[in-house]
Design a protein around this motif. Structure first.
Motif, PDB file in Angstrom:
ATOM      1  N   GLU A 142      12.840   7.077  -8.581  1.00 42.74           N
ATOM      2  CA  GLU A 142      11.533   7.409  -9.136  1.00 42.74           C
ATOM      3  C   GLU A 142      10.665   6.158  -9.116  1.00 42.74           C
ATOM      4  O   GLU A 142      11.154   5.055  -8.890  1.00 42.74           O
ATOM      5  CB  GLU A 142      11.668   7.977 -10.549  1.00 42.74           C
ATOM      6  CG  GLU A 142      12.371   9.322 -10.569  1.00 42.74           C
ATOM      7  CD  GLU A 142      12.414   9.953 -11.956  1.00 42.74           C
ATOM      8  OE1 GLU A 142      11.775   9.424 -12.884  1.00 42.74           O
ATOM      9  OE2 GLU A 142      13.093  10.978 -12.098  1.00 42.74           O
ATOM     10  N   THR A 143       9.369   6.349  -9.341  1.00 42.51           N
ATOM     11  CA  THR A 143       8.452   5.219  -9.299  1.00 42.51           C
ATOM     12  C   THR A 143       7.688   5.078 -10.608  1.00 42.51           C
ATOM     13  O   THR A 143       7.576   6.023 -11.385  1.00 42.51           O
ATOM     14  CB  THR A 143       7.434   5.354  -8.141  1.00 42.51           C
ATOM     15  OG1 THR A 143       6.671   6.546  -8.325  1.00 42.51           O
ATOM     16  CG2 THR A 143       8.126   5.370  -6.797  1.00 42.51           C
ATOM     17  N   GLN A 195       4.099   2.620 -12.112  1.00 47.35           N
ATOM     18  CA  GLN A 195       2.978   1.795 -11.683  1.00 47.35           C
ATOM     19  C   GLN A 195       2.585   0.833 -12.783  1.00 47.35           C
ATOM     20  O   GLN A 195       2.612   1.174 -13.963  1.00 47.35           O
ATOM     21  CB  GLN A 195       1.769   2.663 -11.326  1.00 47.35           C
ATOM     22  CG  GLN A 195       1.986   3.544 -10.125  1.00 47.35           C
ATOM     23  CD  GLN A 195       0.746   4.350  -9.772  1.00 47.35           C
ATOM     24  OE1 GLN A 195      -0.176   4.486 -10.569  1.00 47.35           O
ATOM     25  NE2 GLN A 195       0.725   4.883  -8.570  1.00 47.35           N
ATOM     26  N   ALA A 206       9.342  -3.098  -4.797  1.00 48.19           N
ATOM     27  CA  ALA A 206       7.968  -3.161  -5.291  1.00 48.19           C
ATOM     28  C   ALA A 206       7.020  -3.428  -4.133  1.00 48.19           C
ATOM     29  O   ALA A 206       7.363  -4.132  -3.185  1.00 48.19           O
ATOM     30  CB  ALA A 206       7.827  -4.251  -6.343  1.00 48.19           C
ATOM     31  N   ILE A 209       3.416  -0.787  -7.299  1.00 47.49           N
ATOM     32  CA  ILE A 209       4.238   0.410  -7.286  1.00 47.49           C
ATOM     33  C   ILE A 209       5.695  -0.030  -7.300  1.00 47.49           C
ATOM     34  O   ILE A 209       6.138  -0.751  -6.406  1.00 47.49           O
ATOM     35  CB  ILE A 209       3.927   1.285  -6.060  1.00 47.49           C
ATOM     36  CG1 ILE A 209       2.443   1.665  -6.078  1.00 47.49           C
ATOM     37  CG2 ILE A 209       4.822   2.519  -6.040  1.00 47.49           C
ATOM     38  CD1 ILE A 209       1.929   2.193  -4.774  1.00 47.49           C
ATOM     39  N   LYS A 266       9.741   1.003  -7.505  1.00 49.08           N
ATOM     40  CA  LYS A 266      10.697   2.080  -7.262  1.00 49.08           C
ATOM     41  C   LYS A 266      12.076   1.641  -7.729  1.00 49.08           C
ATOM     42  O   LYS A 266      12.550   0.564  -7.377  1.00 49.08           O
ATOM     43  CB  LYS A 266      10.759   2.448  -5.788  1.00 49.08           C
ATOM     44  CG  LYS A 266      11.752   3.580  -5.526  1.00 49.08           C
ATOM     45  CD  LYS A 266      11.802   4.003  -4.087  1.00 49.08           C
ATOM     46  CE  LYS A 266      12.796   5.150  -3.934  1.00 49.08           C
ATOM     47  NZ  LYS A 266      12.969   5.557  -2.552  1.00 49.08           N
TER      48      LYS A 266
END
Length: 103
Positions: free
Chosen positions: A14-15, A17, A39, A47, A49
């Motif tokens: 998943e990410t 921000q 990143a 972003i 991850k």
């Protein structure tokens, strides 16, 4: 250099921000553990991850001022993932969460 957050919790695959709210507009990233965290930066958005259960630090550098800021990242195993190790045994993270016992 100012960020919207200095610590992030994200699940595997998943990410999340983080926004750069003050800086010169020219930035670079350094990730301490590429096996756990990825990143990238797009404009003023970082972003992040999660790759695998673990922790890492993302160091953001303002390329014009040389100021830095760190983001502590914790990646948690996804409850739906069945991750196996080299021997094919189910990893202990899911067992510890009470999903099953490997016999």
């Amino acid at each position: 250099l100012t960020l919207s957050a200095y610590s992030v919790l994200v699940k595997e695959n998943e990410t999340a921000q983080v926004f750069i709210t003050a800086g010169s507009g020219s930035y670079s990233l350094l990730v301490s553990d590429l096996t756990a965290v990825e990143a990238e930066i797009k404009d003023s958005t970082i972003i992040i991850k999660g790759k695998r259960n673990g922790m890492g630090t993302i160091t953001v550098t303002d390329n014009k001022t040389s100021k830095t800021a760190d983001i502590a990242v914790k990646v948690e195993a996804s409850d739906l993932n069945t991750v196996t190790d080299i021997d094919g045994n189910i990893k202990k993270e899911l067992e510890n969460k009470g999903f099953f016992r490997w016999q």
